[in-house]
Design a protein around this motif. Structure first.
Motif, PDB file in Angstrom:
ATOM      1  N   LEU A 120       0.825  -1.209   0.000  1.00 32.61           N
ATOM      2  CA  LEU A 120       0.000   0.000   0.000  1.00 32.61           C
ATOM      3  C   LEU A 120       0.856   1.254   0.000  1.00 32.61           C
ATOM      4  N   ALA A 121       1.937   1.215   0.797  1.00 33.47           N
ATOM      5  CA  ALA A 121       2.829   2.368   0.863  1.00 33.47           C
ATOM      6  C   ALA A 121       3.476   2.632  -0.481  1.00 33.47           C
ATOM      7  N   ALA A 122       3.789   1.559  -1.197  1.00 32.64           N
ATOM      8  CA  ALA A 122       4.424   1.731  -2.507  1.00 32.64           C
ATOM      9  C   ALA A 122       3.487   2.414  -3.489  1.00 32.64           C
ATOM     10  N   GLN A 123       2.151   2.309  -3.271  1.00 27.91           N
ATOM     11  CA  GLN A 123       1.167   2.945  -4.161  1.00 27.91           C
ATOM     12  C   GLN A 123       0.638   4.266  -3.587  1.00 27.91           C
ATOM     13  N   GLY A 124       1.268   4.712  -2.473  1.00 29.31           N
ATOM     14  CA  GLY A 124       0.858   5.988  -1.876  1.00 29.31           C
ATOM     15  C   GLY A 124      -0.451   5.922  -1.171  1.00 29.31           C
ATOM     16  N   GLN A 125      -0.888   4.731  -0.735  1.00 29.20           N
ATOM     17  CA  GLN A 125      -2.186   4.583  -0.091  1.00 29.20           C
ATOM     18  C   GLN A 125      -2.050   4.061   1.340  1.00 29.20           C
ATOM     19  N   SER A 126      -0.946   4.357   1.964  1.00 27.63           N
ATOM     20  CA  SER A 126      -0.652   3.718   3.234  1.00 27.63           C
ATOM     21  C   SER A 126      -1.528   4.191   4.390  1.00 27.63           C
ATOM     22  N   ARG A 127      -1.984   5.472   4.369  1.00 29.14           N
ATOM     23  CA  ARG A 127      -2.690   5.977   5.558  1.00 29.14           C
ATOM     24  C   ARG A 127      -4.118   5.452   5.669  1.00 29.14           C
ATOM     25  N   ALA A 128      -4.939   5.825   4.699  1.00 26.55           N
ATOM     26  CA  ALA A 128      -6.337   5.407   4.796  1.00 26.55           C
ATOM     27  C   ALA A 128      -6.526   3.901   4.738  1.00 26.55           C
ATOM     28  N   PRO A 129      -5.903   3.261   3.776  1.00 22.69           N
ATOM     29  CA  PRO A 129      -6.101   1.814   3.714  1.00 22.69           C
ATOM     30  C   PRO A 129      -5.638   1.091   4.959  1.00 22.69           C
ATOM     31  N   VAL A 130      -4.586   1.626   5.605  1.00 24.24           N
ATOM     32  CA  VAL A 130      -4.118   0.951   6.805  1.00 24.24           C
ATOM     33  C   VAL A 130      -5.186   1.018   7.881  1.00 24.24           C
ATOM     34  N   SER A 131      -5.807   2.147   8.003  1.00 28.33           N
ATOM     35  CA  SER A 131      -6.891   2.245   8.986  1.00 28.33           C
ATOM     36  C   SER A 131      -8.018   1.287   8.657  1.00 28.33           C
ATOM     37  N   ASP A 132      -8.219   1.133   7.311  1.00 27.02           N
ATOM     38  CA  ASP A 132      -9.230   0.158   6.903  1.00 27.02           C
ATOM     39  C   ASP A 132      -8.822  -1.257   7.322  1.00 27.02           C
ATOM     40  N   LEU A 133      -7.524  -1.551   7.180  1.00 32.43           N
ATOM     41  CA  LEU A 133      -7.046  -2.904   7.532  1.00 32.43           C
ATOM     42  C   LEU A 133      -7.148  -3.141   9.032  1.00 32.43           C
ATOM     43  N   ILE A 134      -6.829  -2.088   9.801  1.00 33.25           N
ATOM     44  CA  ILE A 134      -6.885  -2.241  11.254  1.00 33.25           C
ATOM     45  C   ILE A 134      -8.328  -2.445  11.710  1.00 33.25           C
ATOM     46  N   SER A 135      -9.185  -1.661  11.117  1.00 30.19           N
ATOM     47  CA  SER A 135     -10.588  -1.822  11.486  1.00 30.19           C
ATOM     48  C   SER A 135     -11.186  -3.070  10.878  1.00 30.19           C
ATOM     49  N   GLY A 136     -10.651  -3.420   9.701  1.00 29.28           N
ATOM     50  CA  GLY A 136     -11.164  -4.618   9.045  1.00 29.28           C
ATOM     51  C   GLY A 136     -10.232  -5.799   9.284  1.00 29.28           C
ATOM     52  N   PHE A 137     -10.230  -6.237  10.541  1.00 27.70           N
ATOM     53  CA  PHE A 137      -9.340  -7.330  10.928  1.00 27.70           C
ATOM     54  C   PHE A 137      -9.596  -8.583  10.103  1.00 27.70           C
ATOM     55  N   GLN A 138     -10.820  -8.703   9.619  1.00 30.44           N
ATOM     56  CA  GLN A 138     -11.205  -9.889   8.853  1.00 30.44           C
ATOM     57  C   GLN A 138     -10.358 -10.022   7.591  1.00 30.44           C
ATOM     58  N   GLY A 139     -10.053  -8.910   6.914  1.00 29.12           N
ATOM     59  CA  GLY A 139      -9.269  -8.960   5.683  1.00 29.12           C
ATOM     60  C   GLY A 139      -7.845  -9.431   5.927  1.00 29.12           C
ATOM     61  N   THR A 140      -7.220  -8.882   6.968  1.00 31.09           N
ATOM     62  CA  THR A 140      -5.841  -9.276   7.294  1.00 31.09           C
ATOM     63  C   THR A 140      -5.789 -10.729   7.740  1.00 31.09           C
ATOM     64  N   LEU A 141      -6.754 -11.125   8.550  1.00 26.32           N
ATOM     65  CA  LEU A 141      -6.778 -12.507   9.027  1.00 26.32           C
ATOM     66  C   LEU A 141      -6.993 -13.465   7.869  1.00 26.32           C
ATOM     67  N   GLY A 142      -7.842 -13.074   6.919  1.00 24.67           N
ATOM     68  CA  GLY A 142      -8.073 -13.925   5.753  1.00 24.67           C
ATOM     69  C   GLY A 142      -6.797 -14.114   4.943  1.00 24.67           C
ATOM     70  N   ALA A 143      -6.038 -13.034   4.774  1.00 19.61           N
ATOM     71  CA  ALA A 143      -4.779 -13.133   4.035  1.00 19.61           C
ATOM     72  C   ALA A 143      -3.798 -14.059   4.755  1.00 19.61           C
ATOM     73  N   ALA A 144      -3.776 -13.948   6.115  1.00 21.58           N
ATOM     74  CA  ALA A 144      -2.884 -14.804   6.897  1.00 21.58           C
ATOM     75  C   ALA A 144      -3.284 -16.277   6.775  1.00 21.58           C
ATOM     76  N   VAL A 145      -4.598 -16.530   6.759  1.00 25.51           N
ATOM     77  CA  VAL A 145      -5.072 -17.918   6.627  1.00 25.51           C
ATOM     78  C   VAL A 145      -4.655 -18.486   5.267  1.00 25.51           C
ATOM     79  N   VAL A 146      -4.795 -17.707   4.210  1.00 24.92           N
ATOM     80  CA  VAL A 146      -4.381 -18.156   2.880  1.00 24.92           C
ATOM     81  C   VAL A 146      -2.890 -18.481   2.874  1.00 24.92           C
ATOM     82  N   ALA A 147      -2.103 -17.577   3.473  1.00 24.87           N
ATOM     83  CA  ALA A 147      -0.658 -17.795   3.529  1.00 24.87           C
ATOM     84  C   ALA A 147      -0.312 -19.053   4.323  1.00 24.87           C
ATOM     85  N   ALA A 148      -1.065 -19.285   5.411  1.00 23.05           N
ATOM     86  CA  ALA A 148      -0.803 -20.461   6.251  1.00 23.05           C
ATOM     87  C   ALA A 148      -1.057 -21.748   5.484  1.00 23.05           C
ATOM     88  N   VAL A 149      -2.181 -21.786   4.752  1.00 27.60           N
ATOM     89  CA  VAL A 149      -2.519 -23.001   4.001  1.00 27.60           C
ATOM     90  C   VAL A 149      -1.466 -23.287   2.930  1.00 27.60           C
TER      91      VAL A 149
END
Length: 628
Positions: free
Chosen positions: A34-63
């Protein structure tokens, strides 16, 4: 502290730790993307609030991590193959997120997922490499690493250096290579020096270990290099070739001993195994020197003739033990032959007489002798005592006990000898010829032959030992020649001659043309799978070195004292017609020699030999001078 903690962890615990590290990399890689695309601030807040998205990515990586076995990659084995698997892992996670992203509540451009994949790969690899370096530093501090010098900067050497970099006990510090194009360069991060600069590098860098990484070189060449490195105080080890490791290379062919009969330069002498057995079958046979090369082969062949008793007369306890055990194993079931070992010297008159009498000996085959020219030359008194007076003792005892036959094993070195050993064999012949000329029941005969290939101290085993050490093969003179025969031929000649004998003959085997020793050395090298190193082939494996004739050694040997000889019933064996001294002359020679032996006077002994033995005292140097 670090090593203690690592050592306490089980294998499963270590894999779990690496698995968690990979999962923690997922949100960091997302943020980097996100930082590389200049979207680090708002999207990060979205990720923090949207724990489901980050957790889903972690689950995919785990599998995907478990499916690819990423946690099972050991830190110590993290090489290019492991990096490739990590790249595949990162690509699979990025593609999966691109497909499943809407389900996790976010949707980005294709560029975002490409950046995520690269970020994930770089972060995951960097973490593992950093952990590897931390662990390696801890190991190095906890132990002393041996510094190794690698001989050979080729592909094998480079692979070895790469493998040793991660070894906690060994540290590669440089290469040695014969190739001038590589000398002075840096290969795999290590300097390459010429062999002439090896000593300086060893001293400067405190090297204690050397490894030969040139599996394609011949064994003699490797042996030469290993000796030079050992002289620098290094512990030398060698890498085998891959073909040897998997068994594809026919090592047995090179390690198998070369058959001696392939070097005689003629068709070997052979005949029916039972030919000549009539004079030994059902009789008591004594073989002196039974544990020697010729004596032991005589024992084997006599055993096939089924004598009633076979008496093994031998001075060496070990040799007597070995031949007695072997013969007892060879006796066929139901055979009536009795094997009798007698430990002692043929110079012991009482023991010789008692043995002949107690065992009622019919046939004596006298093979006991000191036969090595340089050794007898340096020790003439023991040589005379054993070869001359031992023969006199045994032959006279055989005549006194009315044995049927007595056969002396002689040598071509007895003909106009220039060595003490040859002279003692000629004196032994004179003793037997004298006894044969006297009235009596015992038939005396002599057998004269050349060098026996494969016997103890003979040239073939010597050459093979020198090849095993990397050479050179030593030859005494460019033009030196010798007659050769195999041990089997020698024993057959003795047995057949004993059956042909009528009294006083000197039997000789037709051995063709004498063999040049230098040609023989070349044959042995080539038959072992190597090449001769000389002016025409400086890159060859083994060198032939000319050392000069040794004391008492002749340039060429002879088989006959004169020109006359008669044939026998076997076309390969003939009997020489030779004159011999009278009984009085033989008695005078023995008396003079006995006095010298009893006084330990080598000068007097040599003088007596020179007086009574034709040819002794005239060095065989006329031929040598012509070639120089």
């Amino acid at each position: 502290m670090i090593l203690t903690t690592l050592n306490r962890l089980s294998r499963r615990q270590r894999q779990t730790f690496l698995f968690i590290v990979d999962l923690l990399v997922v949100p960091v890689a997302l943020w980097c993307s996100l930082a590389a695309q200049g979207q680090s601030r708002a999207p990060v807040s979205d990720l923090i609030s949207g724990f489901q998205g980050t957790l889903g990515a972690a689950v995919v990586a785990a599998v995907i991590s478990l499916a690819l076995g990423i946690p099972r990659i050991r830190l110590k084995s993290f090489d290019i193959t492991a990096l490739t698997r990590t790249a595949i892992f990162a690509a699979c996670v990025a593609i999966s997120l691109a497909v499943l992203g809407p389900l996790f509540g976010y949707s980005y451009s294709t560029g975002f997922y490409a950046i995520f994949g690269m970020s994930f790969f770089l972060l995951s690899s960097a973490l593992r490499l950093t952990m590897l370096q931390i662990v390696m530093v801890a190991y190095r501090k906890a132990s002393t690493r041996s510094r190794v010098l690698i001989y050979g900067a080729g592909s094998t050497g480079i692979q070895l250096a790469s493998a040793l970099r991660h070894d906690p006990l060994v540290e590669p510090v440089g290469f040695i290579d014969d190739n001038p194009a590589l000398q002075g360069l840096s290969v795999a991060g290590l300097p390459v020096v010429a062999p002439t600069r090896a000593a300086r590098m060893v001293e400067r860098k405190g090297i204690t270990l050397a490894c030969l990484a040139m599996p394609s070189l011949s064994q003699p060449r490797l042996s030469q290099i290993a000796r030079r490195l050992s002289d620098l105080g290094l512990d030398v080890q060698a890498l085998p070739s891959f073909a040897q490791l998997i068994g594809a290379e026919a090592l047995a062919d090179k390690l198998a001993p070369v058959r001696p009969d392939s070097f005689v330069g003629r068709e070997t002498f052979d005949c029916a195994p039972d030919l000549g057995c009539d004079v030994y079958r059902g009789r008591a046979v004594l073989i002196s020197g039974a544990g020697g090369s010729i004596g032991s082969e005589l024992c084997r062949q006599i055993l096939a003739c089924r004598p009633t008793r076979l008496v093994l007369f031998e001075l060496s306890e070990l040799a007597l033990y070995s031949i007695e055990r072997e013969l007892n194993d060879l006796i066929e079931p139901g055979a009536a032959t009795e094997i009798i070992p007698v430990l002692g010297s043929v110079t012991d008159e009482r023991l010789v007489g008692d043995t002949l009498d107690r065992h009622d000996i019919d046939v004596v085959l006298h093979a006991a002798a000191y036969k090595h020219v340089p050794l007898v030359e340096a020790n003439p008194i023991p040589g005379i005592s054993n070869n001359v007076f031992g023969t006199a003792t045994l032959a006279r005892a055989a005549r006194h006990h009315r044995c049927e036959r007595f056969v002396l094993v002689s040598s071509d070195k007895a003909v106009r000898p220039t060595s003490v050993m040859g002279a003692t064999k000629r004196l032994a012949e004179m003793i037997v010829q004298d006894l044969a000329a006297r009235p009596g029941q015992t038939i005396f005969a002599m057998v004269r032959f050349g060098n026996v290939l494969g016997s103890s101290g003979s040239v073939i085993p010597l050459f093979q030992d020198q090849i095993a050490r990397g050479g050179p093969l030593t030859v005494t003179h460019e033009d030196v020649t010798r007659y050769f025969m195999t041990v089997r031929e020698a024993a057959r000649l003795v047995l057949l001659s004993g059956s042909f004998a009528r009294g006083g003959e000197v039997f000789v085997l037709d051995m063709g043309t004498p063999v040049p020793i230098k040609d023989l050395a070349r044959q042995v090298i080539e038959s072992s799978g190597y090449t001769v190193r000389d002016a025409d082939n400086p890159q060859g494996d083994i060198e032939i070195a000319i050392t000069g004739l040794r004391p008492g050694e002749k340039l060429h040997e002879e088989l006959l004292m004169g020109e006359g000889h008669i044939t026998t019933s076997n076309e390969k064996i003939f009997a020489a017609l030779e004159d011999h001294p009278s009984e009085i002359e033989v008695a005078g020679a023995l008396r003079a020699l006995r006095n010298a032996v009893e006084m330990g006077d080598e000068t007097a002994a040599r003088a007596s030999i020179a007086r009574w033995v034709e040819g002794y005292g005239t060095e065989d140097m006329s031929e040598v001078s012509k070639t120089n």
